[in-house]
Design an enzyme around this catalytic site. Structure first.
Site, short mmCIF file in Angstrom:
data_model
loop_
_atom_site.label_atom_id
_atom_site.label_comp_id
_atom_site.label_asym_id
_atom_site.label_seq_id
_atom_site.Cartn_x
_atom_site.Cartn_y
_atom_site.Cartn_z
N ILE A 68 0.87 -1.18 0.00
CA ILE A 68 0.00 0.00 0.00
C ILE A 68 0.90 1.22 0.00
O ILE A 68 1.36 1.68 1.03
CB ILE A 68 -0.95 0.01 1.21
CG1 ILE A 68 -1.89 -1.20 1.16
CG2 ILE A 68 -1.78 1.30 1.21
CD1 ILE A 68 -2.91 -1.26 2.29
N HIS A 69 1.19 1.71 -1.20
CA HIS A 69 2.00 2.91 -1.37
C HIS A 69 1.07 4.08 -1.67
O HIS A 69 -0.15 3.95 -1.57
CB HIS A 69 3.07 2.71 -2.44
CG HIS A 69 2.53 2.25 -3.76
ND1 HIS A 69 2.19 3.12 -4.77
CD2 HIS A 69 2.22 1.01 -4.21
CE1 HIS A 69 1.71 2.44 -5.80
NE2 HIS A 69 1.73 1.15 -5.48
N ALA A 70 1.59 5.23 -2.01
CA ALA A 70 0.81 6.47 -2.11
C ALA A 70 -0.41 6.38 -3.03
O ALA A 70 -1.50 6.78 -2.65
CB ALA A 70 1.71 7.62 -2.54
#
Length: 85
Positions: free
Chosen positions: A14-16
């Site tokens: 879960i990145h930006a």
């Protein structure tokens, strides 16, 4: 209260970008939506709370949904997770 358990398949976790999309989905609902990983919790309606969990590929998260529209929120978030993470 409804609950979703999901193992992250996205190689970046879960990145930006997916965090922002998840927040956008969560904000559609009145219910409280909490994402939990390894006993740490973050409000799904706040991007920095999600990012601070440090969710990586193959991590299992639990999403807890509590409120008047929890059924609809669960269905929408399950679809989102399957399509994006």
């Amino acid at each position: 209260m409804k609950e979703i358990k999901y193992t992250i398949k996205d190689r970046l976790g879960i990145h930006a970008r997916p965090a922002g999309l998840l927040v956008k989905e969560a904000l559609k609902f009145k219910s409280d939506i909490i994402v939990e990983k390894d006993k740490k919790q973050g409000d799904a309606k706040k991007i920095f709370a999600l990012m601070s969990l440090g969710v990586k590929k193959d991590d299992t998260i639990t999403i807890k949904i509590n409120g008047e529209d929890e059924d609809a929120a669960k269905k929408t978030l399950e679809n989102f997770l399957n399509q994006n993470l």
